[in-house]
Motif scaffolding. Sequence first.
Motif, short mmCIF file in Angstrom:
data_model
loop_
_atom_site.label_atom_id
_atom_site.label_comp_id
_atom_site.label_asym_id
_atom_site.label_seq_id
_atom_site.Cartn_x
_atom_site.Cartn_y
_atom_site.Cartn_z
N UNK A 138 0.81 -1.22 0.00
CA UNK A 138 0.00 0.00 0.00
C UNK A 138 0.85 1.27 0.00
N UNK A 139 2.05 1.19 -0.49
CA UNK A 139 2.94 2.36 -0.55
C UNK A 139 2.67 3.16 -1.82
N UNK A 140 2.94 4.46 -1.74
CA UNK A 140 2.73 5.39 -2.84
C UNK A 140 3.95 6.30 -2.95
N UNK A 141 4.43 6.55 -4.17
CA UNK A 141 5.53 7.48 -4.39
C UNK A 141 4.93 8.79 -4.88
N UNK A 142 5.32 9.89 -4.24
CA UNK A 142 4.76 11.21 -4.53
C UNK A 142 5.87 12.19 -4.85
N UNK A 143 5.64 13.03 -5.86
CA UNK A 143 6.54 14.14 -6.16
C UNK A 143 5.93 15.37 -5.50
N UNK A 144 6.57 15.92 -4.45
CA UNK A 144 6.01 17.07 -3.74
C UNK A 144 5.96 18.31 -4.63
N UNK A 145 4.95 19.14 -4.40
CA UNK A 145 4.86 20.42 -5.10
C UNK A 145 5.98 21.32 -4.60
N UNK A 146 6.49 22.21 -5.44
CA UNK A 146 7.55 23.10 -4.98
C UNK A 146 7.06 24.07 -3.90
N UNK A 147 7.94 24.41 -2.98
CA UNK A 147 7.60 25.36 -1.91
C UNK A 147 7.46 26.77 -2.48
N UNK A 148 6.66 27.57 -1.82
CA UNK A 148 6.47 28.96 -2.25
C UNK A 148 7.77 29.74 -2.08
N UNK A 149 8.13 30.53 -3.09
CA UNK A 149 9.34 31.34 -3.04
C UNK A 149 9.06 32.73 -2.47
N UNK A 150 7.82 33.22 -2.67
CA UNK A 150 7.44 34.55 -2.20
C UNK A 150 6.07 34.48 -1.52
#
Length: 93
Positions: free
Chosen positions: A12-24
Amino acid sequence: MAENVKAVPLHDRVIIKPAPSAEKTAGGIIIPDTAKEKPQLGIVVAAGPGKKDEPVTVKQGDKVLYGKYAGTEFQYEGQQLLIMRESDIFAIL
């Protein structure tokens, strides 16, 4: 859309690409790296088959909301990714 990853998570594992953090901020203030919050949004890159009686409900390309400290970070083929249990995902957006 998320890039294809050749890794296949187990159970039941899932690989996720996180969204980029806010720069401003909305007001235009630049946020330093030390003050950035971990993202809680991401795109599913790969999902395992699920447990014996519980198939995985998310699929590749789904945008998801997950817990702030959920999962384990790792680097694969030059990408920063997270692997976590499907139960750590709160919602499909």
